[in-house]
Design an enzyme around this catalytic site. Structure first.
Site, short mmCIF file in Angstrom:
data_model
loop_
_atom_site.label_atom_id
_atom_site.label_comp_id
_atom_site.label_asym_id
_atom_site.label_seq_id
_atom_site.Cartn_x
_atom_site.Cartn_y
_atom_site.Cartn_z
N HIS A 364 -7.56 -1.06 1.20
CA HIS A 364 -8.15 -2.06 2.28
C HIS A 364 -7.12 -3.08 2.50
O HIS A 364 -6.80 -3.51 3.45
CB HIS A 364 -9.46 -2.37 2.01
CG HIS A 364 -10.10 -2.56 3.56
ND1 HIS A 364 -10.55 -4.10 3.77
CD2 HIS A 364 -10.35 -1.82 4.74
CE1 HIS A 364 -10.83 -4.06 5.22
NE2 HIS A 364 -10.76 -2.89 5.52
N CYS A 365 -6.82 -3.87 1.26
CA CYS A 365 -5.79 -5.16 1.42
C CYS A 365 -4.61 -4.84 1.90
O CYS A 365 -3.95 -5.94 2.58
CB CYS A 365 -6.00 -5.73 0.01
SG CYS A 365 -7.39 -6.09 -0.76
N VAL A 366 -3.84 -3.82 1.85
CA VAL A 366 -2.40 -3.42 2.10
C VAL A 366 -2.47 -2.46 3.17
O VAL A 366 -1.59 -2.28 3.96
CB VAL A 366 -1.86 -2.88 0.99
CG1 VAL A 366 -1.84 -3.61 -0.19
CG2 VAL A 366 -2.41 -1.34 0.61
#
Length: 372
Positions: A364-366
């Site tokens: 989700h972060c990337v």
């Protein structure tokens, strides 16, 4: 390989965000028109136009892990491209390398200057209005409180808005996309540690922060979780703690390791969520998922206290959920089965993203996305 908390000591902090967004030389995104309809952020599980990835790993930050991170980004891009278009932002000098990793099927490339890989935090936060118009909110990325160089990444939100031909809306608030979780029906979940923090918003009260978030994202209620400051570079983004499955249904991270600093934090969050109601007064139905206790041993987690072995940092896309696996067969299967049950109309695709987890982040972060 240093831990992510040590990265911040090695990479110089760039110029302020205010200076960074000037002189972009881009085709201008439409300005927010006065009198337009109400803006609101759709749920991530609604239809996507496309997903975005920043192929921006650099040796100054990732050192010997750089090639491994690039390979992991490629696996994520190719997995997403099976289900929806992907736009990969990459440096001009790394265009061929990005294509080798991320492929060409259903993938387009945009060359841009980048500092790092965290597209969720640096990208535009898309909203739509009652008439279907597309807006893009910029929350002034400042390197999670000037902890890492960010002058190039601070320009990406405006660039994404321009590429999407969305109305560019710049907030005065400082924050990141990983700090936002919404149900698309007026309820948000946020951590106080990442928003009400002097390293982002020193002169803002909690009431001021809440008012701005509600206005920009079309929220009627925010459920605040305490989070924890200073233990990771993001000051505890919500996308590692709680995710909406659908209105009234939440998946919460429950760290069962009593030696982990997150153990007490996740127990406190769980208590808050179980007692909470959404914007329409519904009590939340709360499911839990726990990190693996026996992830595979590798160079990525050896002596690395920032290794982010959490199943909750997944990405919901058209027809699929792109999720991590960590080599703990029992825990991986339990997470797979739970996500399959919670998202019955989507294929759950698990990937090895250990190199990215070594930097304290996840799938989700990337990634980020544009609503369809």
């Amino acid at each position: 390989m240093p831990t992510r908390r040590e990265f911040i000591k090695q990479v110089s902090v760039a110029a302020s965000v205010g200076a960074a967004v000037m002189g972009l030389g881009l085709s201008p995104a439409r300005l927010l028109a006065a009198g337009q309809g109400r803006w609101f952020m759709p749920d991530e599980g609604e239809k996507h136009e496309r997903a975005f990835i920043a192929f921006g790993a650099q040796e100054a930050i990732w050192e010997d892990f750089t090639e491994d991170v690039q390979a992991a980004l490629g696996r994520i891009a190719r997995a997403i491209a099976r289900f929806e278009p992907v736009t990969v932002f990459c440096r001009e000098s790394e265009r061929s390398l990005a294509e080798d990793h991320c492929g060409s099927a259903n993938v387009t490339y945009v060359t841009a200057a980048l500092d790092d890989i965290w597209m969720r935090d640096i990208s535009a936060n898309f909203v739509v209005d009652d008439n279907g118009a597309l807006g893009a909110v910029d929350f002034n990325f400042n390197g999670w409180g000037d902890k890492q160089q960010h002058g190039k990444d601070a320009k990406i939100a405006r660039r994404v808005a321009s590429e999407a031909q969305a109305s560019y809306q710049r907030s005065e608030l400082v924050g990141e996309g990983g700090g936002i979780e919404v149900d698309g029906h007026g309820t948000g979940i946020m951590t106080e540690s990442s928003w009400i923090n002097s390293n982002r918003n020193p002169d803002w009260s909690k009431a001021d922060v809440e008012k701005e978030l509600k206005q920009r994202l079309g929220l009627r209620k925010i459920i605040w979780l305490p989070g924890i400051k200073g233990k990771d570079i993001t000051d505890a983004h919500v996308d590692f703690y709680a995710r909406f499955i659908s209105p009234g249904v939440v998946l919460a991270n429950l760290d069962t390791d009593p030696e982990s600093y997150d153990h007490k934090v996740t127990l406190a969050h769980l208590e808050i969520l179980k007692a909470a109601t959404d914007a329409d007064g519904r009590p939340l139905q709360v499911h839990t998922v726990s990190p693996p206790l026996n992830p595979r041993k590798s160079k990525f987690n050896k002596g690395n206290g920032d290794f982010a072995a959490g199943y909750i940092n997944y990405f919901v896309i058209n027809g699929a959920v792109i999720a991590p696996e960590f080599g703990d067969k029992a825990a991986d299967k339990k997470a797979y089965d739970l996500l399959t049950r919670l998202y019955p109309n989507r294929e759950v695709v698990q990937l090895n993203i250990d190199a990215i987890a070594a930097g304290g982040g996840g799938i989700h972060c990337v990634t980020s996305h544009q609503p369809g």
